[in-house]
Design a protein around this motif. Structure first.
Motif, PDB file in Angstrom:
ATOM      1  N   ALA A   1      39.857  39.943  44.043  1.00 53.21           N
ATOM      2  CA  ALA A   1      40.689  41.139  44.059  1.00 53.21           C
ATOM      3  C   ALA A   1      39.881  42.365  43.642  1.00 53.21           C
ATOM      4  CB  ALA A   1      41.895  40.950  43.134  1.00 53.21           C
ATOM      5  N   TRP A   2      39.041  42.221  42.637  1.00 47.27           N
ATOM      6  CA  TRP A   2      38.234  43.364  42.191  1.00 47.27           C
ATOM      7  C   TRP A   2      37.183  43.738  43.229  1.00 47.27           C
ATOM      8  CZ3 TRP A   2      40.856  45.831  38.964  1.00 47.27           C
ATOM      9  CH2 TRP A   2      41.639  45.185  38.028  1.00 47.27           C
ATOM     10  N   ILE A   3      36.673  42.730  43.949  1.00 48.26           N
ATOM     11  CA  ILE A   3      35.747  43.030  45.041  1.00 48.26           C
ATOM     12  C   ILE A   3      36.466  43.806  46.142  1.00 48.26           C
ATOM     13  CG2 ILE A   3      34.370  41.968  46.874  1.00 48.26           C
ATOM     14  CD1 ILE A   3      33.634  39.771  44.852  1.00 48.26           C
ATOM     15  N   ALA A   4      37.705  43.395  46.436  1.00 46.98           N
ATOM     16  CA  ALA A   4      38.491  44.105  47.451  1.00 46.98           C
ATOM     17  C   ALA A   4      38.788  45.536  47.004  1.00 46.98           C
ATOM     18  CB  ALA A   4      39.783  43.352  47.735  1.00 46.98           C
ATOM     19  N   LEU A   5      39.015  45.738  45.715  1.00 53.17           N
ATOM     20  CA  LEU A   5      39.253  47.092  45.215  1.00 53.17           C
ATOM     21  C   LEU A   5      37.989  47.951  45.330  1.00 53.17           C
ATOM     22  CD1 LEU A   5      41.312  48.987  43.876  1.00 53.17           C
ATOM     23  CD2 LEU A   5      40.404  48.234  41.673  1.00 53.17           C
ATOM     24  N   ALA A   6      36.833  47.356  45.053  1.00 54.50           N
ATOM     25  CA  ALA A   6      35.570  48.097  45.204  1.00 54.50           C
ATOM     26  C   ALA A   6      35.319  48.439  46.665  1.00 54.50           C
ATOM     27  CB  ALA A   6      34.420  47.273  44.638  1.00 54.50           C
ATOM     28  N   LEU A   7      35.633  47.497  47.557  1.00 53.93           N
ATOM     29  CA  LEU A   7      35.473  47.771  48.980  1.00 53.93           C
ATOM     30  C   LEU A   7      36.444  48.853  49.454  1.00 53.93           C
ATOM     31  CD1 LEU A   7      34.920  44.186  50.423  1.00 53.93           C
ATOM     32  CD2 LEU A   7      33.229  46.011  50.161  1.00 53.93           C
ATOM     33  N   HIS A   8      37.595  48.907  48.834  1.00 52.75           N
ATOM     34  CA  HIS A   8      38.553  49.967  49.170  1.00 52.75           C
ATOM     35  C   HIS A   8      37.986  51.335  48.822  1.00 52.75           C
ATOM     36  CE1 HIS A   8      42.205  52.337  49.362  1.00 52.75           C
ATOM     37  NE2 HIS A   8      42.059  52.649  48.080  1.00 52.75           N
ATOM     38  N   HIS A   9      37.360  51.431  47.666  1.00 52.03           N
ATOM     39  CA  HIS A   9      36.831  52.727  47.238  1.00 52.03           C
ATOM     40  C   HIS A   9      35.571  53.123  48.000  1.00 52.03           C
ATOM     41  CE1 HIS A   9      39.651  53.657  44.103  1.00 52.03           C
ATOM     42  NE2 HIS A   9      39.509  52.444  43.581  1.00 52.03           N
ATOM     43  N   PHE A  10      34.707  52.143  48.332  1.00 53.91           N
ATOM     44  CA  PHE A  10      33.433  52.481  48.952  1.00 53.91           C
ATOM     45  C   PHE A  10      33.471  52.464  50.482  1.00 53.91           C
ATOM     46  CE2 PHE A  10      31.935  50.839  44.766  1.00 53.91           C
ATOM     47  CZ  PHE A  10      31.525  52.063  44.278  1.00 53.91           C
ATOM     48  N   LEU A  11      34.214  51.509  51.054  1.00 55.28           N
ATOM     49  CA  LEU A  11      34.232  51.394  52.513  1.00 55.28           C
ATOM     50  C   LEU A  11      35.543  51.831  53.144  1.00 55.28           C
ATOM     51  CD1 LEU A  11      32.421  47.962  52.968  1.00 55.28           C
ATOM     52  CD2 LEU A  11      31.450  50.249  53.111  1.00 55.28           C
ATOM     53  N   GLY A  12      36.555  52.026  52.325  1.00 53.32           N
ATOM     54  CA  GLY A  12      37.825  52.520  52.831  1.00 53.32           C
ATOM     55  C   GLY A  12      38.715  51.449  53.452  1.00 53.32           C
ATOM     56  N   ILE A  13      38.557  50.172  53.052  1.00 55.64           N
ATOM     57  CA  ILE A  13      39.469  49.154  53.578  1.00 55.64           C
ATOM     58  C   ILE A  13      40.834  49.329  52.926  1.00 55.64           C
ATOM     59  CG2 ILE A  13      37.580  47.520  53.988  1.00 55.64           C
ATOM     60  CD1 ILE A  13      38.688  45.895  51.606  1.00 55.64           C
ATOM     61  N   SER A  14      41.808  48.664  53.462  1.00 58.06           N
ATOM     62  CA  SER A  14      43.179  48.814  52.970  1.00 58.06           C
ATOM     63  C   SER A  14      43.315  48.278  51.540  1.00 58.06           C
ATOM     64  CB  SER A  14      44.139  48.058  53.894  1.00 58.06           C
ATOM     65  OG  SER A  14      45.450  48.132  53.402  1.00 58.06           O
TER      66      SER A  14
ATOM     67  N   ALA B   1      45.275  39.733  47.059  1.00 59.53           N
ATOM     68  CA  ALA B   1      44.465  38.798  46.265  1.00 59.53           C
ATOM     69  C   ALA B   1      45.004  38.687  44.845  1.00 59.53           C
ATOM     70  CB  ALA B   1      43.006  39.250  46.254  1.00 59.53           C
ATOM     71  N   LEU B   2      45.444  39.796  44.272  1.00 58.59           N
ATOM     72  CA  LEU B   2      46.014  39.772  42.925  1.00 58.59           C
ATOM     73  C   LEU B   2      47.332  39.009  42.910  1.00 58.59           C
ATOM     74  CD1 LEU B   2      44.707  41.050  40.477  1.00 58.59           C
ATOM     75  CD2 LEU B   2      46.333  42.914  40.647  1.00 58.59           C
ATOM     76  N   GLY B   3      48.150  39.195  43.937  1.00 61.61           N
ATOM     77  CA  GLY B   3      49.406  38.454  44.031  1.00 61.61           C
ATOM     78  C   GLY B   3      49.189  36.970  44.248  1.00 61.61           C
ATOM     79  N   LEU B   4      48.179  36.613  45.034  1.00 62.54           N
ATOM     80  CA  LEU B   4      47.855  35.206  45.249  1.00 62.54           C
ATOM     81  C   LEU B   4      47.408  34.543  43.958  1.00 62.54           C
ATOM     82  CD1 LEU B   4      47.603  33.038  47.456  1.00 62.54           C
ATOM     83  CD2 LEU B   4      45.233  33.751  47.723  1.00 62.54           C
ATOM     84  N   TRP B   5      46.627  35.261  43.158  1.00 62.72           N
ATOM     85  CA  TRP B   5      46.197  34.748  41.856  1.00 62.72           C
ATOM     86  C   TRP B   5      47.401  34.525  40.932  1.00 62.72           C
ATOM     87  CZ3 TRP B   5      46.399  38.287  37.521  1.00 62.72           C
ATOM     88  CH2 TRP B   5      45.999  37.730  36.318  1.00 62.72           C
ATOM     89  N   ALA B   6      48.310  35.487  40.879  1.00 66.87           N
ATOM     90  CA  ALA B   6      49.484  35.362  40.013  1.00 66.87           C
ATOM     91  C   ALA B   6      50.406  34.246  40.501  1.00 66.87           C
ATOM     92  CB  ALA B   6      50.236  36.686  39.954  1.00 66.87           C
ATOM     93  N   LEU B   7      50.565  34.110  41.805  1.00 69.21           N
ATOM     94  CA  LEU B   7      51.427  33.069  42.359  1.00 69.21           C
ATOM     95  C   LEU B   7      50.842  31.679  42.135  1.00 69.21           C
ATOM     96  CD1 LEU B   7      54.013  32.494  43.981  1.00 69.21           C
ATOM     97  CD2 LEU B   7      52.597  32.593  46.035  1.00 69.21           C
ATOM     98  N   ALA B   8      49.538  31.521  42.335  1.00 64.27           N
ATOM     99  CA  ALA B   8      48.902  30.221  42.108  1.00 64.27           C
ATOM    100  C   ALA B   8      48.988  29.815  40.643  1.00 64.27           C
ATOM    101  CB  ALA B   8      47.448  30.267  42.563  1.00 64.27           C
ATOM    102  N   THR B   9      48.822  30.775  39.745  1.00 60.55           N
ATOM    103  CA  THR B   9      48.932  30.484  38.319  1.00 60.55           C
ATOM    104  C   THR B   9      50.367  30.130  37.941  1.00 60.55           C
ATOM    105  OG1 THR B   9      47.141  32.032  37.934  1.00 60.55           O
ATOM    106  CG2 THR B   9      48.392  31.361  36.026  1.00 60.55           C
ATOM    107  N   LEU B  10      51.333  30.826  38.514  1.00 57.66           N
ATOM    108  CA  LEU B  10      52.739  30.523  38.249  1.00 57.66           C
ATOM    109  C   LEU B  10      53.110  29.130  38.743  1.00 57.66           C
ATOM    110  CD1 LEU B  10      55.542  31.510  37.265  1.00 57.66           C
ATOM    111  CD2 LEU B  10      55.912  32.308  39.599  1.00 57.66           C
ATOM    112  N   LEU B  11      52.669  28.782  39.940  1.00 61.11           N
ATOM    113  CA  LEU B  11      52.988  27.457  40.482  1.00 61.11           C
ATOM    114  C   LEU B  11      52.364  26.341  39.653  1.00 61.11           C
ATOM    115  CD1 LEU B  11      52.755  28.043  44.331  1.00 61.11           C
ATOM    116  CD2 LEU B  11      54.797  27.762  42.927  1.00 61.11           C
ATOM    117  N   SER B  12      51.132  26.527  39.202  1.00 54.42           N
ATOM    118  CA  SER B  12      50.513  25.494  38.372  1.00 54.42           C
ATOM    119  C   SER B  12      51.213  25.384  37.018  1.00 54.42           C
ATOM    120  CB  SER B  12      49.024  25.763  38.188  1.00 54.42           C
ATOM    121  OG  SER B  12      48.818  26.938  37.448  1.00 54.42           O
ATOM    122  N   THR B  13      51.649  26.504  36.451  1.00 56.28           N
ATOM    123  CA  THR B  13      52.367  26.467  35.174  1.00 56.28           C
ATOM    124  C   THR B  13      53.701  25.749  35.318  1.00 56.28           C
ATOM    125  OG1 THR B  13      51.340  28.550  34.530  1.00 56.28           O
ATOM    126  CG2 THR B  13      53.296  27.886  33.315  1.00 56.28           C
TER     127      THR B  13
END
Length: 92
Positions: free
Chosen positions: A28-41, A48-60
């Motif tokens: 997610a942080w790599i995607a944020l850096a790419l957003h600032h430098f390359l202008g991706i969405s 990616a941040l939501g996927l991390w939170a969802l995977a952690t919630l499901l495992s819990t």
């Protein structure tokens, strides 16, 4: 083995798991850096941040369900020992 009764603290366990799984946010942080430098969405970062939170919630939730399934009470057994005292012998 006697198990302690837990108070359903799934939310607290979820917050601790979020802290323990912080390295999963690196994409997610790599995607944020790419957003600032390359202008991706910015949606890639939030996805990616939501996927991390969802995977952690499901495992819990999974581990919480497994913990409660393994701690069922055993039914009381009838005392068949003829030499042991009964409850009525103690209470007079």
């Amino acid at each position: 083995m006697r198990r302690t009764a837990h108070g359903g603290s799934v939310f607290l366990c979820y917050l601790i798991n979020l802290l323990l799984n912080l390295e999963w946010t690196i994409p997610a942080w790599i995607a944020l850096a790419l957003h600032h430098f390359l202008g991706i969405s910015i949606r890639w970062f939030w996805g990616a941040l939501g996927l991390w939170a969802l995977a952690t919630l499901l495992s819990t939730v999974l581990f919480s369900a497994l913990a409660t399934a393994g701690s069922e009470k055993t039914p009381p057994k009838q005392n068949k020992n003829p030499y042991s005292k009964k409850n009525s012998d103690y209470i007079k």
